[in-house]
Design a protein around this motif. Structure first.
Motif, PDB file in Angstrom:
ATOM      1  N   TYR A  82     -28.394 -18.840 -16.693  1.00 14.90           N
ATOM      2  CA  TYR A  82     -28.976 -18.100 -15.098  1.00 14.90           C
ATOM      3  C   TYR A  82     -29.168 -19.017 -14.108  1.00 14.90           C
ATOM      4  O   TYR A  82     -29.088 -18.685 -13.321  1.00 14.90           O
ATOM      5  CB  TYR A  82     -30.108 -17.059 -15.734  1.00 14.90           C
ATOM      6  CG  TYR A  82     -30.021 -16.271 -16.062  1.00 14.90           C
ATOM      7  CD1 TYR A  82     -29.420 -15.143 -15.390  1.00 14.90           C
ATOM      8  CD2 TYR A  82     -30.061 -16.645 -17.665  1.00 14.90           C
ATOM      9  CE1 TYR A  82     -28.523 -13.568 -16.726  1.00 14.90           C
ATOM     10  CE2 TYR A  82     -29.768 -15.109 -18.510  1.00 14.90           C
ATOM     11  CZ  TYR A  82     -29.180 -14.130 -18.128  1.00 14.90           C
ATOM     12  OH  TYR A  82     -28.470 -12.427 -18.705  1.00 14.90           O
ATOM     13  N   GLY A 125     -35.901 -10.636 -13.113  1.00  8.89           N
ATOM     14  CA  GLY A 125     -35.898 -12.755 -12.831  1.00  8.89           C
ATOM     15  C   GLY A 125     -34.583 -12.865 -13.316  1.00  8.89           C
ATOM     16  O   GLY A 125     -33.659 -14.567 -12.111  1.00  8.89           O
ATOM     17  N   LEU A 184     -38.293 -19.830 -12.720  1.00  8.08           N
ATOM     18  CA  LEU A 184     -38.738 -18.179 -12.999  1.00  8.08           C
ATOM     19  C   LEU A 184     -39.731 -18.417 -13.897  1.00  8.08           C
ATOM     20  O   LEU A 184     -40.552 -19.695 -14.608  1.00  8.08           O
ATOM     21  CB  LEU A 184     -37.570 -18.648 -14.478  1.00  8.08           C
ATOM     22  CG  LEU A 184     -36.256 -17.220 -13.834  1.00  8.08           C
ATOM     23  CD1 LEU A 184     -35.205 -17.318 -15.112  1.00  8.08           C
ATOM     24  CD2 LEU A 184     -36.587 -16.024 -12.789  1.00  8.08           C
ATOM     25  N   ARG A 231     -27.019 -17.596  -7.690  1.00  8.56           N
ATOM     26  CA  ARG A 231     -26.230 -18.492  -7.635  1.00  8.56           C
ATOM     27  C   ARG A 231     -24.767 -18.064  -7.348  1.00  8.56           C
ATOM     28  O   ARG A 231     -23.559 -18.848  -7.756  1.00  8.56           O
ATOM     29  CB  ARG A 231     -26.619 -18.278  -9.083  1.00  8.56           C
ATOM     30  CG  ARG A 231     -27.993 -18.587  -9.964  1.00  8.56           C
ATOM     31  CD  ARG A 231     -28.101 -21.065  -8.765  1.00  8.56           C
ATOM     32  NE  ARG A 231     -29.091 -21.086  -9.773  1.00  8.56           N
ATOM     33  CZ  ARG A 231     -30.094 -21.637  -8.328  1.00  8.56           C
ATOM     34  NH1 ARG A 231     -29.714 -21.296  -7.418  1.00  8.56           N
ATOM     35  NH2 ARG A 231     -31.417 -22.446  -8.831  1.00  8.56           N
ATOM     36  N   ALA A 240     -33.109 -19.361 -19.168  1.00  8.94           N
ATOM     37  CA  ALA A 240     -33.511 -18.937 -18.213  1.00  8.94           C
ATOM     38  C   ALA A 240     -32.366 -20.761 -17.319  1.00  8.94           C
ATOM     39  O   ALA A 240     -31.867 -20.302 -15.984  1.00  8.94           O
ATOM     40  CB  ALA A 240     -34.655 -19.181 -17.658  1.00  8.94           C
ATOM     41  N   THR A 249     -31.490 -13.809 -10.358  1.00 11.63           N
ATOM     42  CA  THR A 249     -31.239 -15.461 -10.431  1.00 11.63           C
ATOM     43  C   THR A 249     -29.781 -15.835 -10.753  1.00 11.63           C
ATOM     44  O   THR A 249     -28.886 -15.797  -9.726  1.00 11.63           O
ATOM     45  CB  THR A 249     -31.955 -16.329 -11.413  1.00 11.63           C
ATOM     46  OG1 THR A 249     -33.127 -16.203 -11.071  1.00 11.63           O
ATOM     47  CG2 THR A 249     -31.495 -17.741 -11.663  1.00 11.63           C
ATOM     48  N   GLU A 250     -29.292 -15.150 -11.415  1.00 13.01           N
ATOM     49  CA  GLU A 250     -27.911 -14.705 -11.371  1.00 13.01           C
ATOM     50  C   GLU A 250     -27.444 -14.634 -10.597  1.00 13.01           C
ATOM     51  O   GLU A 250     -26.173 -14.751  -9.277  1.00 13.01           O
ATOM     52  CB  GLU A 250     -27.797 -13.972 -12.386  1.00 13.01           C
ATOM     53  CG  GLU A 250     -26.169 -13.951 -12.924  1.00 13.01           C
ATOM     54  CD  GLU A 250     -25.536 -12.791 -13.931  1.00 13.01           C
ATOM     55  OE1 GLU A 250     -25.269 -13.626 -15.226  1.00 13.01           O
ATOM     56  OE2 GLU A 250     -26.801 -11.582 -14.015  1.00 13.01           O
ATOM     57  N   ALA A 306     -31.597 -21.586 -13.608  1.00 11.75           N
ATOM     58  CA  ALA A 306     -33.034 -21.325 -13.082  1.00 11.75           C
ATOM     59  C   ALA A 306     -33.514 -22.676 -13.260  1.00 11.75           C
ATOM     60  O   ALA A 306     -32.430 -23.844 -13.660  1.00 11.75           O
ATOM     61  CB  ALA A 306     -34.106 -20.918 -13.455  1.00 11.75           C
ATOM     62  N   ILE A 316     -35.107 -22.133  -7.273  1.00 10.34           N
ATOM     63  CA  ILE A 316     -35.597 -20.894  -8.911  1.00 10.34           C
ATOM     64  C   ILE A 316     -36.981 -21.887  -9.669  1.00 10.34           C
ATOM     65  O   ILE A 316     -36.157 -22.521 -10.917  1.00 10.34           O
ATOM     66  CB  ILE A 316     -34.357 -20.387  -9.216  1.00 10.34           C
ATOM     67  CG1 ILE A 316     -33.792 -19.794  -7.700  1.00 10.34           C
ATOM     68  CG2 ILE A 316     -35.250 -19.186 -10.027  1.00 10.34           C
ATOM     69  CD1 ILE A 316     -32.405 -18.729  -7.821  1.00 10.34           C
TER      70      ILE A 316
END
Length: 74
Positions: A49, A12, A32, A20, A45, A16-17, A51, A30
């Motif tokens: 990243y 995840g 997670l 973005r 997270a 996510t990265e 989230a 998002i």
């Protein structure tokens, strides 16, 4: 978008990265989720990243609904 940290073809954080990285997807919300009990995952997270929220499994459906409503502005 609800993502698990542990997925068959990646994780995840990576998904996510990648999301973005695309400006046209920047508004994507998002959340997670993980069953892993490791300190700092929530902070990582969200702060590293991008989230919008983080949940530990088993997910409480009331908490999930509250987060989704907050993210979509209900």
């Amino acid at each position: 978008l609800l993502l698990d940290l542990m997925m068959p073809a990646g994780n995840g954080f990576t998904v996510t990265e990648r999301i973005r990285d695309f400006p046209e997807l920047s508004a994507t919300k998002i959340v997670l989720m993980t069953a892993r009990q490791k300190e700092g995952l929530s902070t990582r997270a969200i702060e590293e990243y991008g989230a919008n929220a983080f949940l530990e499994k088993p997910v409480d459906h009331h908490e999930l609904l509250e987060i989704v409503e907050e993210l979509v502005g209900v």
